[in-house]
Design a protein around this motif. Structure first.
Motif, mmCIF file in Angstrom:
data_model
loop_
_atom_site.group_PDB
_atom_site.id
_atom_site.type_symbol
_atom_site.label_atom_id
_atom_site.label_comp_id
_atom_site.label_asym_id
_atom_site.label_seq_id
_atom_site.Cartn_x
_atom_site.Cartn_y
_atom_site.Cartn_z
ATOM 1 N N ARG A 151 0.834 -1.202 0.000
ATOM 2 C CA ARG A 151 0.000 0.000 0.000
ATOM 3 C C ARG A 151 0.869 1.253 0.000
ATOM 4 N NH1 ARG A 151 -3.535 -0.220 4.959
ATOM 5 N NH2 ARG A 151 -1.811 -1.297 5.908
ATOM 6 N N LYS A 152 0.213 2.385 -0.157
ATOM 7 C CA LYS A 152 0.908 3.668 -0.093
ATOM 8 C C LYS A 152 1.113 4.058 1.369
ATOM 9 C CE LYS A 152 -2.238 5.835 -2.492
ATOM 10 N NZ LYS A 152 -2.976 6.852 -3.263
ATOM 11 N N PRO A 153 2.148 4.868 1.657
ATOM 12 C CA PRO A 153 2.353 5.338 3.028
ATOM 13 C C PRO A 153 1.116 6.000 3.631
ATOM 14 C CG PRO A 153 4.310 5.756 1.745
ATOM 15 C CD PRO A 153 3.266 5.251 0.776
ATOM 16 N N SER A 154 0.364 6.765 2.840
ATOM 17 C CA SER A 154 -0.836 7.415 3.372
ATOM 18 C C SER A 154 -1.869 6.387 3.817
ATOM 19 C CB SER A 154 -1.446 8.354 2.332
ATOM 20 O OG SER A 154 -1.775 7.639 1.158
ATOM 21 N N GLU A 155 -1.891 5.228 3.196
ATOM 22 C CA GLU A 155 -2.826 4.167 3.601
ATOM 23 C C GLU A 155 -2.360 3.489 4.891
ATOM 24 O OE1 GLU A 155 -4.668 2.768 -0.650
ATOM 25 O OE2 GLU A 155 -2.595 2.189 -0.223
ATOM 26 N N TYR A 156 -1.040 3.292 5.030
ATOM 27 C CA TYR A 156 -0.531 2.762 6.306
ATOM 28 C C TYR A 156 -0.834 3.736 7.433
ATOM 29 C CZ TYR A 156 2.184 -0.562 3.522
ATOM 30 O OH TYR A 156 2.563 -1.554 2.653
ATOM 31 N N TRP A 157 -0.701 5.032 7.133
ATOM 32 C CA TRP A 157 -0.994 6.047 8.151
ATOM 33 C C TRP A 157 -2.416 5.884 8.676
ATOM 34 C CZ3 TRP A 157 1.411 9.396 11.178
ATOM 35 C CH2 TRP A 157 0.640 10.350 11.842
ATOM 36 N N LEU A 158 -3.358 5.681 7.774
ATOM 37 C CA LEU A 158 -4.771 5.620 8.155
ATOM 38 C C LEU A 158 -5.156 4.345 8.903
ATOM 39 C CD1 LEU A 158 -6.406 7.144 4.960
ATOM 40 C CD2 LEU A 158 -6.087 8.231 7.202
ATOM 41 N N THR A 159 -4.325 3.311 8.834
ATOM 42 C CA THR A 159 -4.660 2.057 9.510
ATOM 43 C C THR A 159 -3.722 1.717 10.664
ATOM 44 O OG1 THR A 159 -3.356 0.791 7.897
ATOM 45 C CG2 THR A 159 -5.729 1.029 7.466
ATOM 46 N N ASN A 160 -2.500 2.271 10.656
ATOM 47 C CA ASN A 160 -1.504 1.818 11.622
ATOM 48 C C ASN A 160 -0.861 2.909 12.474
ATOM 49 O OD1 ASN A 160 -1.251 0.008 8.972
ATOM 50 N ND2 ASN A 160 -0.869 -1.274 10.749
ATOM 51 N N CYS A 161 -1.057 4.180 12.138
ATOM 52 C CA CYS A 161 -0.280 5.232 12.796
ATOM 53 C C CYS A 161 -1.156 6.290 13.460
ATOM 54 C CB CYS A 161 0.631 5.913 11.771
ATOM 55 S SG CYS A 161 1.787 4.790 10.965
ATOM 56 N N PHE A 162 -0.593 6.877 14.513
ATOM 57 C CA PHE A 162 -1.227 7.961 15.264
ATOM 58 C C PHE A 162 -0.146 8.968 15.625
ATOM 59 C CE2 PHE A 162 -3.529 4.079 16.012
ATOM 60 C CZ PHE A 162 -4.863 4.439 15.959
ATOM 61 N N VAL A 163 -0.555 10.211 15.874
ATOM 62 C CA VAL A 163 0.391 11.230 16.308
ATOM 63 C C VAL A 163 -0.207 11.970 17.498
ATOM 64 C CG1 VAL A 163 -0.423 13.024 14.696
ATOM 65 C CG2 VAL A 163 1.939 13.076 15.540
ATOM 66 N N THR A 164 0.651 12.281 18.456
ATOM 67 C CA THR A 164 0.234 12.999 19.660
ATOM 68 C C THR A 164 1.089 14.240 19.815
ATOM 69 O OG1 THR A 164 -0.201 10.857 20.684
ATOM 70 C CG2 THR A 164 -0.187 12.755 22.131
ATOM 71 N N PRO A 165 0.605 15.383 19.286
ATOM 72 C CA PRO A 165 1.402 16.598 19.460
ATOM 73 C C PRO A 165 1.397 17.039 20.925
ATOM 74 C CG PRO A 165 -0.577 17.045 18.157
ATOM 75 C CD PRO A 165 -0.610 15.608 18.533
#
Length: 195
Positions: A151-165
């Motif tokens: 998949r594209k990185p943007s798709e991994y972001w939507l299923t596997n990643c989170f950010v906490t500023p």
């Protein structure tokens, strides 16, 4: 296995491996760790201010912080001491943010999320305004490359990643839909002065 059995729900990853004996996070060497974390639903945490601290050197760093702070452990004085220490070591805020992102890129590009689709990665104490543009750039780079990922990185972001500023900024709030409202977590960072 032990930490999962004892109720721990996440493990911290170094954002930058500062030990020449250890391979980078994309190396197959770490595959047993990724598999075990996925099996136990352990979240991978990347904490931006942990970069460039040699593994096993935490006590020495803390002793140096105490020395710079003059034994004064109020949050403002410790924050000031941390900035002094980073200056001494030549570390800057851009490097702090970029190092955590680099680890995320390595996990995406090496197929870790393909092999372990349930694995979750949380980037903590890190700005979030970089996410939309960086994902567009990564998608374009992957499209032009010969990387063997599903998949594209943007798709991994939507299923596997989170950010906490840490102490979210107005620009990050404005970008919340591009970042992904369900990907953006709240971080207060108390007792740091900005929290």
């Amino acid at each position: 296995d032990w930490i999962a059995e004892h109720g721990i729900i996440a493990i911290g990853l170094p954002t930058t491996l500062d030990d020449p004996r250890l391979p980078e996070l994309y190396d197959p060497y770490y595959e047993p760790i990724w598999a075990t974390c996925a099996d136990h639903e352990l979240v991978l945490l990347l904490h931006a201010p942990g970069v460039r601290v040699r593994q096993g050197n935490t006590f020495a760093v803390n002793e140096r912080l105490a020395e710079i702070a003059g034994g004064n452990f109020n949050p403002a004085k410790l924050s000031e001491a941390a900035m002094t220490l980073r200056s001494e070591e030549g570390t800057n805020h851009f490097e702090l943010d970029l190092s955590a992102r680099q680890a995320m890129f390595q996990l995406m590009a090496s197929g870790v999320f393909d092999r372990h689709p349930s694995l979750k990665l949380v980037l903590t104490e890190l700005r979030a305004d970089w996410v939309p543009e960086t994902l567009r750039l990564l998608d374009a780079l992957v499209e032009e490359s010969s990387l063997d990922i599903q998949r594209k990185p943007s798709e991994y972001w939507l299923t596997n990643c989170f950010v906490t500023p840490s102490s979210i900024r107005p620009t990050e709030v404005e970008l919340r839909h591009e970042i992904g409202v369900d990907r953006l977590m709240f971080g207060r960072d108390y007792p740091h002065p900005e929290g």
